[in-house]
Each structure stands twice: as C-alpha cells, then as structure tokens.
Write a protein that holds these residues in place. Structure first.
Motif, mmCIF file in Angstrom:
data_model
loop_
_atom_site.group_PDB
_atom_site.id
_atom_site.type_symbol
_atom_site.label_atom_id
_atom_site.label_comp_id
_atom_site.label_asym_id
_atom_site.label_seq_id
_atom_site.Cartn_x
_atom_site.Cartn_y
_atom_site.Cartn_z
ATOM 1 N N MET A 1 0.844 -1.181 0.000
ATOM 2 C CA MET A 1 0.000 0.000 0.000
ATOM 3 C C MET A 1 0.888 1.243 0.000
ATOM 4 S SD MET A 1 -3.085 0.895 2.639
ATOM 5 C CE MET A 1 -3.744 -0.762 2.400
ATOM 6 N N ILE A 2 0.507 2.245 -0.772
ATOM 7 C CA ILE A 2 1.274 3.481 -0.840
ATOM 8 C C ILE A 2 0.355 4.678 -0.619
ATOM 9 C CG2 ILE A 2 3.023 2.510 -2.386
ATOM 10 C CD1 ILE A 2 1.717 4.026 -4.678
ATOM 11 N N LEU A 3 0.953 5.778 -0.167
ATOM 12 C CA LEU A 3 0.231 7.013 0.071
ATOM 13 C C LEU A 3 0.772 8.075 -0.873
ATOM 14 C CD1 LEU A 3 -1.710 8.779 1.814
ATOM 15 C CD2 LEU A 3 0.226 9.160 3.358
ATOM 16 N N ALA A 4 -0.129 8.790 -1.548
ATOM 17 C CA ALA A 4 0.281 9.850 -2.463
ATOM 18 C C ALA A 4 -0.475 11.124 -2.112
ATOM 19 C CB ALA A 4 0.008 9.458 -3.914
ATOM 20 N N GLY A 5 0.157 12.260 -2.413
ATOM 21 C CA GLY A 5 -0.488 13.518 -2.093
ATOM 22 C C GLY A 5 -0.120 14.619 -3.056
ATOM 23 N N ASP A 6 -1.050 15.547 -3.217
ATOM 24 C CA ASP A 6 -0.853 16.768 -4.010
ATOM 25 C C ASP A 6 -1.082 17.932 -3.052
ATOM 26 O OD1 ASP A 6 -0.771 18.820 -5.876
ATOM 27 O OD2 ASP A 6 -2.813 18.477 -6.573
ATOM 28 N N ILE A 7 0.007 18.634 -2.686
ATOM 29 C CA ILE A 7 -0.040 19.667 -1.662
ATOM 30 C C ILE A 7 0.052 21.023 -2.327
ATOM 31 C CG2 ILE A 7 1.032 20.558 0.428
ATOM 32 C CD1 ILE A 7 2.217 17.720 0.822
ATOM 33 N N GLY A 8 -1.057 21.762 -2.330
ATOM 34 C CA GLY A 8 -1.102 23.068 -2.966
ATOM 35 C C GLY A 8 -1.520 24.155 -2.010
ATOM 36 N N GLY A 9 -1.406 25.396 -2.457
ATOM 37 C CA GLY A 9 -1.736 26.526 -1.613
ATOM 38 C C GLY A 9 -3.209 26.616 -1.269
ATOM 39 N N LEU A 56 2.452 1.095 5.185
ATOM 40 C CA LEU A 56 2.825 1.702 3.915
ATOM 41 C C LEU A 56 4.160 1.189 3.396
ATOM 42 C CD1 LEU A 56 1.892 5.417 4.696
ATOM 43 C CD2 LEU A 56 0.533 3.755 3.413
ATOM 44 N N ALA A 57 4.169 0.889 2.105
ATOM 45 C CA ALA A 57 5.437 0.557 1.447
ATOM 46 C C ALA A 57 6.192 1.821 1.080
ATOM 47 C CB ALA A 57 5.171 -0.280 0.196
ATOM 48 N N GLY A 58 5.472 2.924 0.975
ATOM 49 C CA GLY A 58 6.123 4.179 0.627
ATOM 50 C C GLY A 58 5.104 5.279 0.474
ATOM 51 N N ALA A 59 5.599 6.509 0.355
ATOM 52 C CA ALA A 59 4.737 7.666 0.169
ATOM 53 C C ALA A 59 5.456 8.690 -0.694
ATOM 54 C CB ALA A 59 4.362 8.287 1.514
ATOM 55 N N CYS A 60 4.676 9.407 -1.507
ATOM 56 C CA CYS A 60 5.241 10.466 -2.339
ATOM 57 C C CYS A 60 4.263 11.637 -2.343
ATOM 58 C CB CYS A 60 5.497 9.987 -3.771
ATOM 59 S SG CYS A 60 6.176 11.274 -4.844
ATOM 60 N N PHE A 61 4.807 12.839 -2.159
ATOM 61 C CA PHE A 61 3.982 14.026 -2.115
ATOM 62 C C PHE A 61 4.520 15.074 -3.086
ATOM 63 C CE2 PHE A 61 4.074 12.191 2.206
ATOM 64 C CZ PHE A 61 2.752 11.779 2.292
ATOM 65 N N GLY A 62 3.643 15.549 -3.951
ATOM 66 C CA GLY A 62 3.981 16.666 -4.814
ATOM 67 C C GLY A 62 3.666 17.954 -4.079
ATOM 68 N N VAL A 63 4.641 18.839 -3.969
ATOM 69 C CA VAL A 63 4.498 20.047 -3.154
ATOM 70 C C VAL A 63 4.766 21.282 -4.010
ATOM 71 C CG1 VAL A 63 5.194 21.201 -1.029
ATOM 72 C CG2 VAL A 63 5.433 18.718 -1.219
ATOM 73 N N ALA A 64 3.927 22.288 -3.852
ATOM 74 C CA ALA A 64 4.126 23.552 -4.555
ATOM 75 C C ALA A 64 5.271 24.302 -3.877
ATOM 76 C CB ALA A 64 2.857 24.388 -4.534
ATOM 77 N N GLY A 65 6.483 24.048 -4.340
ATOM 78 C CA GLY A 65 7.663 24.669 -3.756
ATOM 79 C C GLY A 65 8.923 24.043 -4.317
ATOM 80 N N ARG A 94 10.323 4.792 3.084
ATOM 81 C CA ARG A 94 10.453 5.481 1.806
ATOM 82 C C ARG A 94 9.431 6.602 1.683
ATOM 83 N NH1 ARG A 94 9.390 2.952 -4.233
ATOM 84 N NH2 ARG A 94 10.207 4.697 -5.432
ATOM 85 N N VAL A 95 9.894 7.833 1.824
ATOM 86 C CA VAL A 95 9.067 9.004 1.587
ATOM 87 C C VAL A 95 9.810 9.913 0.618
ATOM 88 C CG1 VAL A 95 8.043 11.085 2.571
ATOM 89 C CG2 VAL A 95 7.879 8.922 3.808
ATOM 90 N N THR A 96 9.118 10.350 -0.425
ATOM 91 C CA THR A 96 9.727 11.204 -1.437
ATOM 92 C C THR A 96 8.910 12.478 -1.587
ATOM 93 O OG1 THR A 96 10.500 9.250 -2.653
ATOM 94 C CG2 THR A 96 10.499 11.341 -3.838
ATOM 95 N N LEU A 97 9.609 13.605 -1.605
ATOM 96 C CA LEU A 97 8.993 14.892 -1.900
ATOM 97 C C LEU A 97 9.450 15.345 -3.276
ATOM 98 C CD1 LEU A 97 9.560 16.744 1.505
ATOM 99 C CD2 LEU A 97 7.447 15.673 0.705
ATOM 100 N N ILE A 98 8.507 15.742 -4.116
ATOM 101 C CA ILE A 98 8.839 16.263 -5.440
ATOM 102 C C ILE A 98 8.033 17.534 -5.684
ATOM 103 C CG2 ILE A 98 9.456 14.011 -6.411
ATOM 104 C CD1 ILE A 98 6.761 13.867 -7.734
ATOM 105 N N ASN A 99 8.482 18.343 -6.609
ATOM 106 C CA ASN A 99 7.746 19.545 -6.976
ATOM 107 C C ASN A 99 6.380 19.161 -7.535
ATOM 108 O OD1 ASN A 99 7.154 21.530 -9.510
ATOM 109 N ND2 ASN A 99 7.957 22.659 -7.756
ATOM 110 N N ASP A 100 5.362 19.958 -7.233
ATOM 111 C CA ASP A 100 4.006 19.606 -7.663
ATOM 112 C C ASP A 100 3.860 19.563 -9.177
ATOM 113 O OD1 ASP A 100 4.297 22.400 -7.794
ATOM 114 O OD2 ASP A 100 2.161 22.743 -7.523
ATOM 115 N N LEU A 101 4.579 20.437 -9.887
ATOM 116 C CA LEU A 101 4.478 20.407 -11.348
ATOM 117 C C LEU A 101 5.256 19.250 -11.943
ATOM 118 C CD1 LEU A 101 3.159 21.930 -13.763
ATOM 119 C CD2 LEU A 101 2.695 22.773 -11.469
ATOM 120 N N GLN A 102 6.301 18.817 -11.260
ATOM 121 C CA GLN A 102 6.986 17.599 -11.660
ATOM 122 C C GLN A 102 6.033 16.414 -11.550
ATOM 123 O OE1 GLN A 102 10.496 16.930 -9.333
ATOM 124 N NE2 GLN A 102 11.168 15.158 -10.503
#
Length: 345
Positions: A1-9, A56-65, A94-102
C-alpha cells in the motif's frame, strides 16, 4: 500500500493506493482546505485517523515549492516538509517529496485522450502524436507552475522548474502599461505568476478598470465583494456579461498563450499541455484566437509553433496520479499511449 499527495496553496489531496502487479488501485482519498491547517502533519493525522493502520510501502507528495535535499518550504503556505521527518510519522522507510508540477507533468503521461481538450491540433500524424519529443507543461492555479517532460529517446522524465516566477515580459503597448501598473501596485518585481495565477485575473481586471476608462457598475462591484472575485470575473468574462470581465479574460488568455510558447521554445517542445485548476474552467476562452494568436506570435518561429499540439489537461488530479506513479517505476515507453492503472478507470 502506498500514500500519495498533491499539496497546494488552496487544497491538499491525499489518497491511499494498493499496488499489485505494477497496477494501482485507489482505496480512498480526501481533499482538505490547506489554509485551515497549521501543518501538513495535521492533515496526515486527520486522513489516517479513520484508516485501519495502513502499513505503507512508501509515500510520495507533490508540493508547490522548491525541493532541496529532501526538504521543501511551501511557496504559498507557512509549511515546511522533510522526507525523514515524514518517514518517522508514517512509519515507512520510503518518503519522497517532489515539486508539484513535476508530479503533474508525470501524471499527464497516464491521462486518457478524453481527458485532454485540444486547443491546437498541430501537424503530427495520429500514429506519431505524443510518441516522442519534449513536452512543455504550464499550469495556472494558486501559483503558476512550469515543468518539462524530457524525452530521452525511450522514456519521459519530468523536470521541475520555478519558471512561473520569471519576469513578466510585455509584448504590446497595453501589456507595457500593465507592467507599469503592477510594478507600482506590487512595489517592484512582476512575475508571470502575478498575472496568470492566484489573484492574476483580479490584477488584470483592476488594471483595465483603473486605466481603461470603462466604469465599474455598482452591481458588479457588489458581486466581486460578495463572491470569489477571480471566479466571478472569469464567469462573467465567459458569459460576456460585462466588457471589463471580458477584457480581463481575453488578456489572461493572450498572456498565457505567449508564456506557453516561451516555455515551448526553451525546451524545443513537440507538444504543450496546460494543467492546473484554472485552464479546465476556461477552455472555451482558450480556444479563441486570443490564445492561439499569442502562442504563434514568435517571429521566425511562428510557423513552427503553429505546428505544435497544444492541449488542456481536464483531469485536475494529474499531480496526485503522478505522485503515486513515481513510486511504481519509470513511465512506460510511449508515455500516454499506454493504458492507465486501475486507479483512474
């Protein structure tokens, strides 16, 4: 199971996915008003409170920043996020942060053709369309995101940028006056984000109201005070109910067309995709000559730009899809010509 997120203003979207055989199945998701929470951890706690303690096997969040060394300070929120700290909170290695537009650009590789509205069809043959070449991605919303899908000859790789904060470059006498007006109003630097995202449509409206000699009727003033003023101007512009709103929306489409073409030139794009929360709501306006004429108005490269496919991503959850998919592995060869996972069926 994985967790994903889109973090915006404006909003934060979280989703749990089950991963089996390389396919993703969405189990549950929720949308939160970002500014109602003091931290991202508070949103995580609320989202996971009712779950049956997912492992969770991992998580990834796209962040506006701008993400650096696994940490990011959100551009339009008073939040700071760190991969190691989030890994401890979520009890996953395993947690990864990436740019939201990426994340958004990557997610667009998995959208169905029906989720892409065509603004300019281009000249590619059906069997070659979207199959190779860099893709420019621009996304007006709370902020103005820009990214590039780099084609290495076999696969696409999303490249983040903060191009939305680059200098607004006026092209016409009207836009030169707009720049002067905004420099005075904002106290200096004017970026494309100031006219194409957030309060951008309001800035354009205010400029036309204050400098164009067109009076603002009392009913319109009350409407803008009572409602979300950017949404109200956009709606009235689309319906043609007042020339100030029509003019602001036309100017928005013109400047967006010019900046989308700027990004296409910078990465020798074979296609352009417009994402974000604003574009899907104004597709009829974007299909007018205001956008396409400005997009092709690049002198000696006008003909080439007229041959590039330009589309609007109608699925605003592309960043969430991209964040989840980035945990699975590289994008499939041929990008969007492959079928998407079960999470979007």
């Amino acid at each position: 199971m994985i967790l994903a997120g889109d973090i915006g203003g404006t909003k934060t979207v979280l989703a749990l996915f089950d991963l089996a055989g390389g396919e993703l199945r969405r189990l549950r998701d929720a949308t939160f008003s970002s500014r109602r929470y003091e931290s991202f951890d508070a949103i995580l706690e609320e989202f996971l409170r009712d779950a049956l303690a997912p492992r969770l096997a991992g998580a990834c969040f796209g962040v506006a920043g701008r993400v650096e060394r696994g940490s990011v300070r959100a551009t339009n929120l008073p939040w700071s996020l760190d991969e190691q700290a989030l890994a401890r909170v979520l009890a996953t290695p395993r947690v990864t942060l990436i740019n939201d537009l990426q994340a958004a650009a990557y997610g667009m590789l998995f959208l169905d053709p029906a989720e892409l509205a065509i603004l300019q069809s281009g000249t590619a043959r059906p069997d070659e369309e979207d199959d190779e070449g860099n893709i420019a991605v621009i996304a007006p919303g709370t902020g103005l995101g820009e990214a590039i899908l780099y084609w290495d000859g076999e696969r696409y790789h999303p490249i983040a940028s903060e191009g939305g904060h680059s200098d607004f470059a006026p092209r016409t006498d009207l836009e030169i006056e707009l720049l002067k007006y905004l420099r005075a109003a904002l106290g200096g630097h004017v970026s494309y984000e100031r006219v194409l995202a957030g309060d951008g449509i309001w800035n354009l409206y205010s400029f036309l109201r204050d400098t164009g000699g067109q009076p603002e009727p009392e009913w319109l003033r009350r409407r803008l005070e009572a409602d979300d003023r950017n949404a109200a101007i956009t709606q009235l512009g689309l319906s043609g109910d007042h020339p100030l709103c029509v003019g602001a929306l036309d100017l928005f489409c013109t400047i967006l067309g010019a900046e989308a073409a700027n990004l296409a030139l910078k990465c020798l794009a074979a296609g352009v995709i417009i994402g974000g929360g604003i574009a899907p709501k104004i597709v009829p306006a974007l299909r007018t000559s205001k956008f396409t004429d400005a997009f092709a108005d690049k002198g000696r490269f006008s003909r080439w730009l007229g041959e590039i496919p330009v589309k609007v991503a109608l699925n605003t959850q592309a960043p969430l899809i991209g964040a989840a998919r980035s945990l699975v592995g590289p994008a499939p060869v041929g990008g969007r010509r492959e079928q998407r996972g079960k999470e979007d069926e």
